[in-house]
Design a protein around this motif. Structure first.
Motif, PDB file in Angstrom:
ATOM      1  N   PRO A 113     -57.947 -94.119  74.677  1.00  0.00           N
ATOM      2  CA  PRO A 113     -56.685 -94.718  74.209  1.00  0.00           C
ATOM      3  C   PRO A 113     -56.487 -94.632  72.698  1.00  0.00           C
ATOM      4  CG  PRO A 113     -58.224 -96.403  74.974  1.00  0.00           C
ATOM      5  CD  PRO A 113     -58.777 -95.086  75.406  1.00  0.00           C
ATOM      6  N   SER A 114     -57.581 -94.453  71.938  1.00  0.00           N
ATOM      7  CA  SER A 114     -57.434 -94.324  70.482  1.00  0.00           C
ATOM      8  C   SER A 114     -56.774 -93.010  70.093  1.00  0.00           C
ATOM      9  CB  SER A 114     -58.802 -94.444  69.800  1.00  0.00           C
ATOM     10  OG  SER A 114     -59.725 -93.491  70.314  1.00  0.00           O
ATOM     11  N   CYS A 115     -56.630 -92.075  71.052  1.00  0.00           N
ATOM     12  CA  CYS A 115     -55.902 -90.828  70.804  1.00  0.00           C
ATOM     13  C   CYS A 115     -54.402 -91.015  70.966  1.00  0.00           C
ATOM     14  CB  CYS A 115     -56.356 -89.746  71.794  1.00  0.00           C
ATOM     15  SG  CYS A 115     -57.955 -88.993  71.416  1.00  0.00           S
ATOM     16  N   CYS A 116     -53.997 -92.113  71.601  1.00  0.00           N
ATOM     17  CA  CYS A 116     -52.590 -92.307  71.925  1.00  0.00           C
ATOM     18  C   CYS A 116     -51.768 -92.666  70.694  1.00  0.00           C
ATOM     19  CB  CYS A 116     -52.434 -93.411  72.971  1.00  0.00           C
ATOM     20  SG  CYS A 116     -53.214 -93.012  74.546  1.00  0.00           S
ATOM     21  N   ILE A 117     -50.546 -92.163  70.658  1.00  0.00           N
ATOM     22  CA  ILE A 117     -49.639 -92.480  69.567  1.00  0.00           C
ATOM     23  C   ILE A 117     -49.280 -93.961  69.598  1.00  0.00           C
ATOM     24  CG2 ILE A 117     -47.318 -92.068  68.634  1.00  0.00           C
ATOM     25  CD1 ILE A 117     -47.584 -89.181  69.603  1.00  0.00           C
ATOM     26  N   ASP A 118     -49.090 -94.493  70.808  1.00  0.00           N
ATOM     27  CA  ASP A 118     -48.765 -95.907  70.971  1.00  0.00           C
ATOM     28  C   ASP A 118     -49.690 -96.509  72.030  1.00  0.00           C
ATOM     29  OD1 ASP A 118     -47.625 -98.393  70.899  1.00  0.00           O
ATOM     30  OD2 ASP A 118     -45.878 -97.852  72.111  1.00  0.00           O
ATOM     31  N   PRO A 119     -50.924 -96.886  71.632  1.00  0.00           N
ATOM     32  CA  PRO A 119     -51.887 -97.394  72.612  1.00  0.00           C
ATOM     33  C   PRO A 119     -51.625 -98.836  73.053  1.00  0.00           C
ATOM     34  CG  PRO A 119     -52.833 -97.473  70.427  1.00  0.00           C
ATOM     35  CD  PRO A 119     -51.478 -96.844  70.275  1.00  0.00           C
ATOM     36  N   LEU A 120     -50.656 -99.486  72.435  1.00  0.00           N
ATOM     37  CA  LEU A 120     -50.362-100.877  72.777  1.00  0.00           C
ATOM     38  C   LEU A 120     -49.168-100.940  73.729  1.00  0.00           C
ATOM     39  CD1 LEU A 120     -50.762-102.636  69.314  1.00  0.00           C
ATOM     40  CD2 LEU A 120     -52.444-102.439  71.149  1.00  0.00           C
ATOM     41  N   GLU A 121     -49.387-101.549  74.877  1.00  0.00           N
ATOM     42  CA  GLU A 121     -48.318-101.715  75.855  1.00  0.00           C
ATOM     43  C   GLU A 121     -47.484-102.928  75.470  1.00  0.00           C
ATOM     44  OE1 GLU A 121     -47.825-102.053  80.720  1.00  0.00           O
ATOM     45  OE2 GLU A 121     -49.790-101.897  79.800  1.00  0.00           O
ATOM     46  N   ASN A 122     -46.180-102.729  75.318  1.00  0.00           N
ATOM     47  CA  ASN A 122     -45.267-103.794  74.889  1.00  0.00           C
ATOM     48  C   ASN A 122     -45.606-104.315  73.498  1.00  0.00           C
ATOM     49  OD1 ASN A 122     -43.926-103.687  77.390  1.00  0.00           O
ATOM     50  ND2 ASN A 122     -45.408-105.108  78.298  1.00  0.00           N
ATOM     51  N   GLY A 123     -46.364-103.515  72.725  1.00  0.00           N
ATOM     52  CA  GLY A 123     -46.679-103.884  71.354  1.00  0.00           C
ATOM     53  C   GLY A 123     -47.781-104.905  71.184  1.00  0.00           C
ATOM     54  N   THR A 124     -48.376-105.366  72.281  1.00  0.00           N
ATOM     55  CA  THR A 124     -49.388-106.421  72.164  1.00  0.00           C
ATOM     56  C   THR A 124     -50.660-106.129  72.945  1.00  0.00           C
ATOM     57  OG1 THR A 124     -48.332-107.592  73.996  1.00  0.00           O
ATOM     58  CG2 THR A 124     -47.678-108.233  71.768  1.00  0.00           C
ATOM     59  N   VAL A 125     -50.559-105.549  74.137  1.00  0.00           N
ATOM     60  CA  VAL A 125     -51.709-105.368  75.027  1.00  0.00           C
ATOM     61  C   VAL A 125     -52.234-103.942  74.907  1.00  0.00           C
ATOM     62  CG1 VAL A 125     -52.545-105.507  77.404  1.00  0.00           C
ATOM     63  CG2 VAL A 125     -50.742-107.060  76.605  1.00  0.00           C
ATOM     64  N   TRP A 126     -53.557-103.802  74.738  1.00  0.00           N
ATOM     65  CA  TRP A 126     -54.193-102.493  74.634  1.00  0.00           C
ATOM     66  C   TRP A 126     -54.140-101.804  75.986  1.00  0.00           C
ATOM     67  CZ3 TRP A 126     -56.043 -99.680  70.594  1.00  0.00           C
ATOM     68  CH2 TRP A 126     -56.877 -98.603  70.872  1.00  0.00           C
ATOM     69  N   ASN A 127     -53.468-100.659  76.057  1.00  0.00           N
ATOM     70  CA  ASN A 127     -53.307 -99.913  77.304  1.00  0.00           C
ATOM     71  C   ASN A 127     -54.399 -98.854  77.399  1.00  0.00           C
ATOM     72  OD1 ASN A 127     -52.463 -98.602  79.586  1.00  0.00           O
ATOM     73  ND2 ASN A 127     -50.624 -97.716  78.668  1.00  0.00           N
ATOM     74  N   SER A 128     -55.456 -99.141  78.136  1.00  0.00           N
ATOM     75  CA  SER A 128     -56.603 -98.236  78.230  1.00  0.00           C
ATOM     76  C   SER A 128     -56.307 -96.996  79.064  1.00  0.00           C
ATOM     77  CB  SER A 128     -57.800 -98.984  78.833  1.00  0.00           C
ATOM     78  OG  SER A 128     -57.486 -99.459  80.137  1.00  0.00           O
ATOM     79  N   GLN A 129     -55.164 -96.959  79.752  1.00  0.00           N
ATOM     80  CA  GLN A 129     -54.820 -95.824  80.599  1.00  0.00           C
ATOM     81  C   GLN A 129     -53.779 -94.900  79.953  1.00  0.00           C
ATOM     82  OE1 GLN A 129     -56.516 -95.462  83.506  1.00  0.00           O
ATOM     83  NE2 GLN A 129     -57.608 -97.303  82.881  1.00  0.00           N
ATOM     84  N   CYS A 130     -53.442 -95.132  78.689  1.00  0.00           N
ATOM     85  CA  CYS A 130     -52.356 -94.350  78.073  1.00  0.00           C
ATOM     86  C   CYS A 130     -52.709 -92.887  77.913  1.00  0.00           C
ATOM     87  CB  CYS A 130     -51.968 -94.952  76.721  1.00  0.00           C
ATOM     88  SG  CYS A 130     -53.293 -94.887  75.484  1.00  0.00           S
ATOM     89  N   GLY A 131     -54.009 -92.541  77.898  1.00  0.00           N
ATOM     90  CA  GLY A 131     -54.403 -91.147  77.710  1.00  0.00           C
ATOM     91  C   GLY A 131     -54.773 -90.432  78.990  1.00  0.00           C
ATOM     92  N   VAL A 132     -54.544 -91.066  80.145  1.00  0.00           N
ATOM     93  CA  VAL A 132     -54.922 -90.466  81.428  1.00  0.00           C
ATOM     94  C   VAL A 132     -54.129 -89.182  81.662  1.00  0.00           C
ATOM     95  CG1 VAL A 132     -54.839 -90.770  83.941  1.00  0.00           C
ATOM     96  CG2 VAL A 132     -55.648 -92.632  82.475  1.00  0.00           C
ATOM     97  N   GLY A 133     -54.851 -88.107  81.998  1.00  0.00           N
ATOM     98  CA  GLY A 133     -54.218 -86.829  82.317  1.00  0.00           C
ATOM     99  C   GLY A 133     -53.707 -86.048  81.118  1.00  0.00           C
ATOM    100  N   ALA A 134     -54.016 -86.488  79.915  1.00  0.00           N
ATOM    101  CA  ALA A 134     -53.460 -85.839  78.716  1.00  0.00           C
ATOM    102  C   ALA A 134     -53.940 -84.395  78.549  1.00  0.00           C
ATOM    103  CB  ALA A 134     -53.822 -86.655  77.481  1.00  0.00           C
ATOM    104  N   GLN A 135     -55.154 -84.093  79.001  1.00  0.00           N
ATOM    105  CA  GLN A 135     -55.669 -82.729  78.845  1.00  0.00           C
ATOM    106  C   GLN A 135     -54.924 -81.724  79.717  1.00  0.00           C
ATOM    107  OE1 GLN A 135     -60.011 -82.146  78.699  1.00  0.00           O
ATOM    108  NE2 GLN A 135     -60.224 -84.375  78.734  1.00  0.00           N
ATOM    109  N   GLN A 136     -54.264 -82.206  80.744  1.00  0.00           N
ATOM    110  CA  GLN A 136     -53.517 -81.312  81.623  1.00  0.00           C
ATOM    111  C   GLN A 136     -52.148 -80.957  81.046  1.00  0.00           C
ATOM    112  OE1 GLN A 136     -53.688 -83.829  85.162  1.00  0.00           O
ATOM    113  NE2 GLN A 136     -55.085 -82.357  86.128  1.00  0.00           N
ATOM    114  N   LEU A 137     -51.735 -81.700  80.031  1.00  0.00           N
ATOM    115  CA  LEU A 137     -50.417 -81.471  79.444  1.00  0.00           C
ATOM    116  C   LEU A 137     -50.478 -80.330  78.432  1.00  0.00           C
ATOM    117  CD1 LEU A 137     -49.397 -85.188  78.701  1.00  0.00           C
ATOM    118  CD2 LEU A 137     -48.746 -83.804  80.695  1.00  0.00           C
ATOM    119  N   ASP A 138     -49.385 -79.566  78.338  1.00  0.00           N
ATOM    120  CA  ASP A 138     -49.311 -78.576  77.268  1.00  0.00           C
ATOM    121  C   ASP A 138     -49.004 -79.311  75.971  1.00  0.00           C
ATOM    122  OD1 ASP A 138     -46.372 -78.844  76.878  1.00  0.00           O
ATOM    123  OD2 ASP A 138     -46.290 -77.959  78.882  1.00  0.00           O
TER     124      ASP A 138
END
Length: 262
Positions: free
Chosen positions: A169-194
């Motif tokens: 999640p530290s790779c995510c541009i916006d790792p905070l869900e709703n600006g307050t909660v750390w979203n640990s799943q925000c980077g799921v599947g990112a390697q498959q994206l172009d």
């Protein structure tokens, strides 16, 4: 002139006080940020590398105190203070010389070290903390590219878990869900994206490039800080040596005076 030397020495020791306080704060910040004081983690705090920062901060603070006390009371603890400063100065000069001689290989060492840390990302909380701080602070992901995270068994695309083909999640541009909660799943599947699709979710650039750019942008400041630090320590050594000469001369004069009274 004695008072001037004392004043200059006390002023120069303030550098060690400031460095000590900064190092202490960094260590304490690391412990708090990693929640090392939490009940479930307190048992392992004795091996936390952030304690090294706190220990170093205490050493620098004590060194500053030793210099101040030696200058004010004119005792020979200045000799110990001078010896420690000399050792520290030699270590720093040696470190600068080694870094300069290995400047062509530093990037390879950093790449190897970061990739090794990425492999142990889930297994070592201290390495995870360091990598997360680097990626968040420099807004980067991986060593050279975000796909470097495939080296980790949990983020590898062949892994069976939900983290497969993902990034931390530290790779995510916006790792905070709703600006307050750390979203640990925000980077799921990112390697498959172009890269075009991924750029809206994660940082694309590797951390080695970000570190290199940061150093190049601040190279003048870094050189100036190094020169000032070394210069202050050399000046401190010179002033301490002068004070020690004064102390020895004063004691010799006092001994001669006492002998004349007999």
């Amino acid at each position: 002139i004695d008072y001037i030397l004392k004043y200059l020495l006390i002023t120069s020791t303030l550098l060690f006080t400031v460095l000590g306080l900064v190092t202490l704060v960094v260590g304490l910040w690391g412990l708090i940020n990693k929640e090392s004081f939490a009940q479930e983690k307190i048992s392992g705090i004795g091996t936390d590398p952030m304690l090294l920062f706190m220990f170093l901060g205490l050493i620098l603070a004590l060194l500053s105190l030793m210099g101040c006390v030696g200058a004010l009371r004119e005792n020979m603890c200045l000799r110990t203070f001078s010896a420690i400063i000399l050792v520290l100065l030699e270590v720093q000069v040696l470190a600068v010389a080694v870094l300069y001689s290995l400047q062509g290989q530093i990037e390879n060492y950093l790449r190897s070290g970061m990739l090794a840390a990425m492999v142990r990302y889930q297994d070592d909380l201290d390495l995870r903390f360091i990598i997360d701080e680097i990626q968040t602070g420099l807004q980067c992901c991986g060593a050279d590219t975000y796909r470097d995270w495939g080296i980790n068994v949990y983020f590898n695309c062949s892994a069976p878990g939900v983290q497969a083909c993902g990034v931390p999640p530290s790779c995510c541009i916006d790792p905070l869900e709703n600006g307050t909660v750390w979203n640990s799943q925000c980077g799921v599947g990112a390697q498959q994206l172009d890269e075009f699709s991924a750029q809206s979710v994660i940082f694309l650039g590797g951390c080695l490039g970000s570190i290199s750019r940061w150093i190049n942008q601040h190279s003048g400041v870094i050189v100036m800080v190094v020169i000032i630090l070394l210069g202050v320590q050399i000046l401190t050594l010179f002033i301490t040596d002068r004070l020690l000469q004064k102390i020895r001369w004063s004691r010799a004069q006092h001994a001669v005076y006492l002998q004349s009274l007999q």
